[in-house]
Design an enzyme around this catalytic site. Structure first.
Site, PDB file in Angstrom:
ATOM      1  N   ASP A  11     -27.072  48.476  12.278  1.00 29.63           N
ATOM      2  CA  ASP A  11     -25.795  48.647  11.581  1.00 29.63           C
ATOM      3  C   ASP A  11     -25.309  50.067  11.853  1.00 29.63           C
ATOM      4  O   ASP A  11     -26.073  51.026  11.678  1.00 29.63           O
ATOM      5  CB  ASP A  11     -25.983  48.470  10.070  1.00 29.63           C
ATOM      6  CG  ASP A  11     -26.270  47.030   9.677  1.00 29.63           C
ATOM      7  OD1 ASP A  11     -26.553  46.203  10.558  1.00 29.63           O
ATOM      8  OD2 ASP A  11     -26.212  46.737   8.466  1.00 29.63           O
ATOM      9  N   ASP A 130     -21.443  35.932   3.047  1.00 33.47           N
ATOM     10  CA  ASP A 130     -22.057  37.047   2.317  1.00 33.47           C
ATOM     11  C   ASP A 130     -21.807  36.795   0.836  1.00 33.47           C
ATOM     12  O   ASP A 130     -20.649  36.809   0.400  1.00 33.47           O
ATOM     13  CB  ASP A 130     -21.425  38.366   2.765  1.00 33.47           C
ATOM     14  CG  ASP A 130     -21.548  38.568   4.271  1.00 33.47           C
ATOM     15  OD1 ASP A 130     -22.577  38.195   4.840  1.00 33.47           O
ATOM     16  OD2 ASP A 130     -20.594  39.096   4.887  1.00 33.47           O
TER      17      ASP A 130
HETATM   18  O1  LIG Z   1     -24.544  44.321   6.951  1.00 34.03           O
HETATM   19  C1  LIG Z   1     -24.204  45.003   5.982  1.00 34.03           C
HETATM   20  O2  LIG Z   1     -25.013  45.763   5.385  1.00 34.03           O
HETATM   21  C2  LIG Z   1     -22.783  44.948   5.512  1.00 34.03           C
HETATM   22  C3  LIG Z   1     -22.439  45.654   4.398  1.00 34.03           C
HETATM   23  C4  LIG Z   1     -21.148  45.621   3.933  1.00 34.03           C
HETATM   24  C5  LIG Z   1     -20.210  44.883   4.618  1.00 34.03           C
HETATM   25  C6  LIG Z   1     -20.535  44.160   5.737  1.00 34.03           C
HETATM   26  C7  LIG Z   1     -21.835  44.172   6.207  1.00 34.03           C
HETATM   27  N1  LIG Z   1     -22.239  43.486   7.316  1.00 34.03           N
HETATM   28  C8  LIG Z   1     -21.644  42.461   8.023  1.00 34.03           C
HETATM   29  O3  LIG Z   1     -20.296  42.718   8.428  1.00 34.03           O
HETATM   30  C9  LIG Z   1     -19.717  41.496   8.706  1.00 34.03           C
HETATM   31  C10 LIG Z   1     -18.440  41.316   7.960  1.00 34.03           C
HETATM   32  O4  LIG Z   1     -17.424  42.086   8.508  1.00 34.03           O
HETATM   33  P1  LIG Z   1     -15.925  41.574   8.328  1.00 34.03           P
HETATM   34  O5  LIG Z   1     -15.784  41.227   6.896  1.00 34.03           O
HETATM   35  O6  LIG Z   1     -15.792  40.390   9.228  1.00 34.03           O
HETATM   36  O7  LIG Z   1     -15.121  42.742   8.730  1.00 34.03           O
HETATM   37  C11 LIG Z   1     -20.640  40.409   8.231  1.00 34.03           C
HETATM   38  O8  LIG Z   1     -21.401  39.942   9.328  1.00 34.03           O
HETATM   39  C12 LIG Z   1     -21.541  41.154   7.282  1.00 34.03           C
HETATM   40  O9  LIG Z   1     -22.755  40.481   7.103  1.00 34.03           O
END
Ligand SMILES: O=C(O)c1ccccc1N[C@@H]1O[C@H](COP(=O)(O)O)[C@@H](O)[C@H]1O
Length: 241
Positions: A11, A130
């Protein structure tokens, strides 16, 4: 029995490989260069990399050039997440050569667009579910985005190929995965599920691997690897038995 795929996570926030607790901005622990981390997982035998642009997910900028560089350098499959929400960001993500992208917020806020790109790109699109409880969260996990099972039914009807299921309450905590959630999601869809959040031990991986017959295809491992709870080699060995 089919083996559980492991996806070590990198990340990226502000150019650094980080881990968060519950996905909350400000809880970062930094682990240095994302490219070095990704190469280390590749050298350890990973077949997948789960690569997240956290700034893009939070709306605090992006790490697109770095994420592209990492993806292009990898010889292994890459699942790319974070900030992929429209035609331009999707085109840029797919152009990196990643194996698939993972859409989060877009699946909650722009369902018509997501249905369109699922139809266009098939298996290259996964949706990240999520959740807190059974409520989906988007925009860096800061906003509610509807009911898990209603959204899953809609995405299934649109042909979504795969789901990455994260229990936000577990993510980054080393408290063990939410096996009940994984079982419930597998019971609600015939599509493969990638488990995310909470893995702390080889026992946890064994427990997730027991859900392979129910539809769990893979597990994302983050904090446990960075905290050296076990090595990736040990984890790969464990799930290959
Ligand atoms: O992975 C994380 O810790 C995380 C924390 C906060 C937000 C997103 C996170 N991860 C991943 O990001 C994508 C979502 O991004 P978007 O909403 O499409 O811009 C998703 O895979 C989350 O699991």
């Amino acid at each position: 029995m089919a083996k559980l795929e492991l996806l070590p996570a990198v990340d990226v926030r502000d150019g650094q490989a980080v881990r968060l607790v519950h996905g909350e901005s400000g809880t970062e622990t930094s682990y240095g260069s994302p490219l070095d981390a990704a190469l280390a997982w590749q050298r350890s035998g990973a077949e997948w990399l789960h690569l997240v642009d956290l700034d893009a997910a939070f709306g605090t900028g992006d790490n697109r050039a770095l994420v592209r560089e990492v993806t292009e350098v990898m010889d292994i499959k890459v699942e790319l997440s974070g900030g992929i929400r429209d035609d331009d960001t999707l085109a840029a993500a797919l152009a990196t050569g990643c194996t698939r992208v993972n859409l989060g917020t877009a699946a909650l806020e722009t369902p018509e667009w997501v249905a369109k790109v699922i139809a266009e790109h098939g298996d290259r699109i996964a949706v990240g579910l999520d959740v807190r409880g059974t409520t989906l969260r988007g925009r860096g996990w800061t906003r509610d985005g509807g009911d898990l099972y209603e959204t899953l039914a809609r995405l299934d009807s649109e042909g979504c190929a795969r789901y990455v299921v994260t229990d936000i309450a577990k993510d980054g905590t080393l408290q063990g995965p939410n096996l009940e959630l994984l079982k419930n999601v597998c019971a609600a869809t015939d599509k493969p599920v990638v488990a995310s959040g909470g893995v702390s031990s080889l026992d946890d991986l064994r427990a997730i691997a027991e859900l392979v017959p129910q539809g769990v295809e893979g597990a994302i491992v983050g904090k446990a690897l960075y905290a050296k709870a076990f090595t990736l080699e040990e984890a790969l060995e464990e799930v290959s038995r």
